[in-house]
Motif scaffolding. Structure first.
Motif, PDB file in Angstrom:
ATOM      1  N   UNK A  61      12.939  19.753  -2.978  1.00  0.00           N
ATOM      2  CA  UNK A  61      12.846  19.110  -1.824  1.00  0.00           C
ATOM      3  C   UNK A  61      11.754  17.873  -2.128  1.00  0.00           C
ATOM      4  N   UNK A  62      11.527  17.472  -0.608  1.00  0.00           N
ATOM      5  CA  UNK A  62      11.021  16.414  -0.329  1.00  0.00           C
ATOM      6  C   UNK A  62       9.462  16.615  -0.458  1.00  0.00           C
ATOM      7  N   UNK A  63       8.665  15.852  -0.996  1.00  0.00           N
ATOM      8  CA  UNK A  63       7.503  15.736  -0.265  1.00  0.00           C
ATOM      9  C   UNK A  63       6.579  15.977   0.161  1.00  0.00           C
ATOM     10  N   UNK A  64       6.143  16.630   0.729  1.00  0.00           N
ATOM     11  CA  UNK A  64       5.396  16.809   1.993  1.00  0.00           C
ATOM     12  C   UNK A  64       3.912  16.504   2.108  1.00  0.00           C
ATOM     13  N   UNK A  65       3.137  16.285   0.424  1.00  0.00           N
ATOM     14  CA  UNK A  65       1.323  15.478   0.975  1.00  0.00           C
ATOM     15  C   UNK A  65       1.641  14.233   1.246  1.00  0.00           C
ATOM     16  N   UNK A  66       2.394  13.467   1.548  1.00  0.00           N
ATOM     17  CA  UNK A  66       2.356  12.922   2.734  1.00  0.00           C
ATOM     18  C   UNK A  66       2.133  12.186   4.486  1.00  0.00           C
ATOM     19  N   UNK A  87      12.491  12.841 -10.323  1.00  0.00           N
ATOM     20  CA  UNK A  87      12.382  12.539  -9.459  1.00  0.00           C
ATOM     21  C   UNK A  87      13.703  11.741  -8.794  1.00  0.00           C
ATOM     22  N   UNK A  88      13.590  11.823  -7.492  1.00  0.00           N
ATOM     23  CA  UNK A  88      14.185  10.369  -6.829  1.00  0.00           C
ATOM     24  C   UNK A  88      13.419  10.158  -4.509  1.00  0.00           C
ATOM     25  N   UNK A  89      13.739   8.970  -5.225  1.00  0.00           N
ATOM     26  CA  UNK A  89      12.667   8.260  -4.551  1.00  0.00           C
ATOM     27  C   UNK A  89      13.728   7.410  -3.324  1.00  0.00           C
ATOM     28  N   UNK A  90      13.081   7.268  -1.959  1.00  0.00           N
ATOM     29  CA  UNK A  90      13.821   6.739  -0.979  1.00  0.00           C
ATOM     30  C   UNK A  90      13.243   5.838  -0.555  1.00  0.00           C
ATOM     31  N   UNK A  91      13.010   4.503  -0.333  1.00  0.00           N
ATOM     32  CA  UNK A  91      12.806   3.540  -0.051  1.00  0.00           C
ATOM     33  C   UNK A  91      12.695   3.097   1.724  1.00  0.00           C
ATOM     34  N   UNK A  92      11.088   2.548   1.616  1.00  0.00           N
ATOM     35  CA  UNK A  92      10.528   2.160   3.125  1.00  0.00           C
ATOM     36  C   UNK A  92      12.416   2.265   3.847  1.00  0.00           C
ATOM     37  N   UNK A  93      13.149   1.463   2.890  1.00  0.00           N
ATOM     38  CA  UNK A  93      14.507   0.862   4.026  1.00  0.00           C
ATOM     39  C   UNK A  93      15.849   2.373   4.484  1.00  0.00           C
ATOM     40  N   UNK A  94      14.979   3.291   3.881  1.00  0.00           N
ATOM     41  CA  UNK A  94      15.824   4.579   3.835  1.00  0.00           C
ATOM     42  C   UNK A  94      16.408   4.481   2.528  1.00  0.00           C
ATOM     43  N   UNK A  95      16.425   3.588   1.706  1.00  0.00           N
ATOM     44  CA  UNK A  95      17.813   3.757   0.810  1.00  0.00           C
ATOM     45  C   UNK A  95      17.403   4.813  -0.362  1.00  0.00           C
ATOM     46  N   UNK A 111      -2.874  10.461   2.129  1.00  0.00           N
ATOM     47  CA  UNK A 111      -1.875   9.347   2.176  1.00  0.00           C
ATOM     48  C   UNK A 111      -2.080   9.177   3.221  1.00  0.00           C
ATOM     49  N   UNK A 112      -1.745   8.845   4.100  1.00  0.00           N
ATOM     50  CA  UNK A 112      -0.892   8.143   5.004  1.00  0.00           C
ATOM     51  C   UNK A 112      -0.066   7.045   5.192  1.00  0.00           C
ATOM     52  N   UNK A 113       1.391   7.737   5.183  1.00  0.00           N
ATOM     53  CA  UNK A 113       2.451   6.712   5.062  1.00  0.00           C
ATOM     54  C   UNK A 113       2.721   6.117   6.743  1.00  0.00           C
ATOM     55  N   UNK A 114       3.393   4.843   6.409  1.00  0.00           N
ATOM     56  CA  UNK A 114       3.475   3.835   7.501  1.00  0.00           C
ATOM     57  C   UNK A 114       4.739   3.239   6.958  1.00  0.00           C
ATOM     58  N   UNK A 115       6.043   3.645   7.398  1.00  0.00           N
ATOM     59  CA  UNK A 115       6.830   3.140   6.691  1.00  0.00           C
ATOM     60  C   UNK A 115       7.300   2.859   5.216  1.00  0.00           C
ATOM     61  N   UNK A 116       7.092   3.983   4.161  1.00  0.00           N
ATOM     62  CA  UNK A 116       6.984   3.908   3.131  1.00  0.00           C
ATOM     63  C   UNK A 116       8.175   4.607   2.590  1.00  0.00           C
ATOM     64  N   UNK A 117       7.148   5.618   1.364  1.00  0.00           N
ATOM     65  CA  UNK A 117       8.171   5.866   0.569  1.00  0.00           C
ATOM     66  C   UNK A 117       8.800   7.559   0.709  1.00  0.00           C
ATOM     67  N   UNK A 118       9.424   8.222   0.182  1.00  0.00           N
ATOM     68  CA  UNK A 118       9.834   9.481   0.839  1.00  0.00           C
ATOM     69  C   UNK A 118      10.383   9.629  -1.435  1.00  0.00           C
ATOM     70  N   UNK A 119       9.455  11.173  -1.601  1.00  0.00           N
ATOM     71  CA  UNK A 119      10.033  11.639  -2.515  1.00  0.00           C
ATOM     72  C   UNK A 119      10.695  12.962  -2.678  1.00  0.00           C
ATOM     73  N   UNK A 120      11.394  12.684  -3.211  1.00  0.00           N
ATOM     74  CA  UNK A 120      11.988  14.145  -3.714  1.00  0.00           C
ATOM     75  C   UNK A 120      12.107  14.900  -5.189  1.00  0.00           C
TER      76      UNK A 120
END
Lengths: 171, 171, 171, 171
Positions: free
Chosen positions: D136-141, A128-136, D122-131
């Protein structure tokens, strides 16, 4: 007595042949280094890493989510039976001095998150790679490209994480 | 690979010399029989049984309630770090094929209760007795009077509890 | 905001009509006193106490061992879903300021043990008695004979257990 | 009795003013919709969402990681005391019909992972994104941009997730 290094290997239970092979090599490297392999005890990466460790004469612990010893894979020396489902992911990471993530689905993602939260060193191998809510992009995971490199780095980080015991560490 | 017998030894962390000595003997007997000793990993009966097991060349697992490896006693080969406090009592009993209670305070009482609830065999050595709300003394605990007797009975019960594997059991 | 008193009611899931009725009355008394009822959320004493509480306009929390909301009984306002099996017994007792045991099988025994270990006050109503390994009957449980008496004592103990807030307690 | 919708709000304990404000609005929207707010009970997003819910007359549950009622924030109606540290993250997500992530650090990431693993929406509001490890970017959020949108979508998903009860759902 507790001078052994414990390395937790985390990864998906339903893995591709490529990931399975990487995990097997990771397990073998851990065993060759004399470290104890900790895993979640199920199939896929968990099984592969235990299999690799046993093939190289190592020792394996499987911290099982369910209530039955039988759910553990065939390469576990010491099955720990928790019966708490994925709450056991916390114990899998805490029981290691360092964590190696190989591949991984959502359970693995939760374990990476736990390990980072507990400030345990995390080594990644096609994970996994993760992008935090600041886009980092998260920089706390040490990404590597081969099993040898992953285990060598994990051992180094485990030793650094225990500055109080440097002279005693051998195996 | 999982043909070893696992015996969980439970008891108070703050034990009298008499109880400590009994627990040490229980640990030694377990090791001599080639079984793996599981405990809660702290002091008192947990330490004594691990110490006894190591003195006889055995293997010990300590399932720790806290978050630090260092809280484990000096005789643990494989510390499992849970960080869930006494919720870990469930894992201590579930990880054994059979439970031996030596002495014991309230934590031990909870473990006896868990073991009986999960229908795991329980052997008692100077431990709790319980009277249910019908006024009946609990008969599900197998009370014994010496460490040798306790471990011999535990081994017998562990084997009986696994009728599916009788021919395979050796050590 | 957290000035409410929380009372955990523990007891067997498979109860006799007599015990069921006692538990129902305990639940009703708790509700009449304006306290919140906490339980393990299943059948038997857990259901009866929740039913009694709802019949008297009270509020009920059910801390479920399994992974499904549906396993909760029909009288729970707030189901908490843990999926950790009987490890949740710890949460049931810790969430109360005081514990009332009504009847009870091994799960209840583990909860009484947890509560005593955590030094939470325990009120008993036709429940377990325990004899420690010195042959002494445990005196830390406050045995009572009627639901009214049990709840009155529980409320008194809950208030005493919070000496820092006496003037604020109302409901 | 259990026809209420439970929405778990997850997010960092040490939040920026911007995230705090978003979480407060999320809590208020949840309360206005008549749903129950579930959180981890601490500061930051957990506190903000509870505060928002209480300001709008809602009901809040805080599932605390530690062993003390006092660690809960000031806006919790029903504190659940687990004493299992971040293993409680599992209960926070399981107790909701749906999860809303606002901001978030590693604890939140573990909760998103648990929720996705348990197939909870899961609903996201300015939160994590995961690859994932395939790149592949996770599309389940379900990412949203405002508290109103987040809660509206969460309510929709919660209802859809319970196809067995459509006609009964009201509040």
């Amino acid at each position: 007595m507790d001078k052994k290094i414990f390395i937790s290997v985390i990864g998906e239970s339903n893995s591709s042949p490529e990931i399975y092979k990487l995990a097997e090599e990771v397990g073998a490297e851990i065993a060759k280094a004399g470290a104890v392999l900790v895993s979640g005890g199920l199939k896929g990466v968990m099984e592969a890493s235990c299999k690799g460790a046993k093939s190289a004469g190592g020792t394996t612990i499987g911290i099982l989510p369910g209530s039955k010893r039988e759910e553990g894979n065939a390469y576990i020396d010491y099955p720990i039976i928790t019966g708490v489902g994925y709450a056991r992911n916390k114990f899998v990471v805490k029981t290691g001095h360092v964590v190696i993530a190989v591949g991984g689905h959502y359970g693995t993602l939760s374990e990476i998150a736990f390990a980072l939260g507990y400030k345990l060193p995390v080594v990644g191998l096609k994970t996994w790679q993760m992008i935090d809510h600041y886009g980092q992009m998260v920089k706390d995971v040490h990404y590597t490209t081969t099993p040898k490199e992953a285990v060598a780095l994990a051992l180094k980080l485990a030793r650094e994480a225990r500055p109080e015991e440097p002279s005693e560490f051998k195996k």
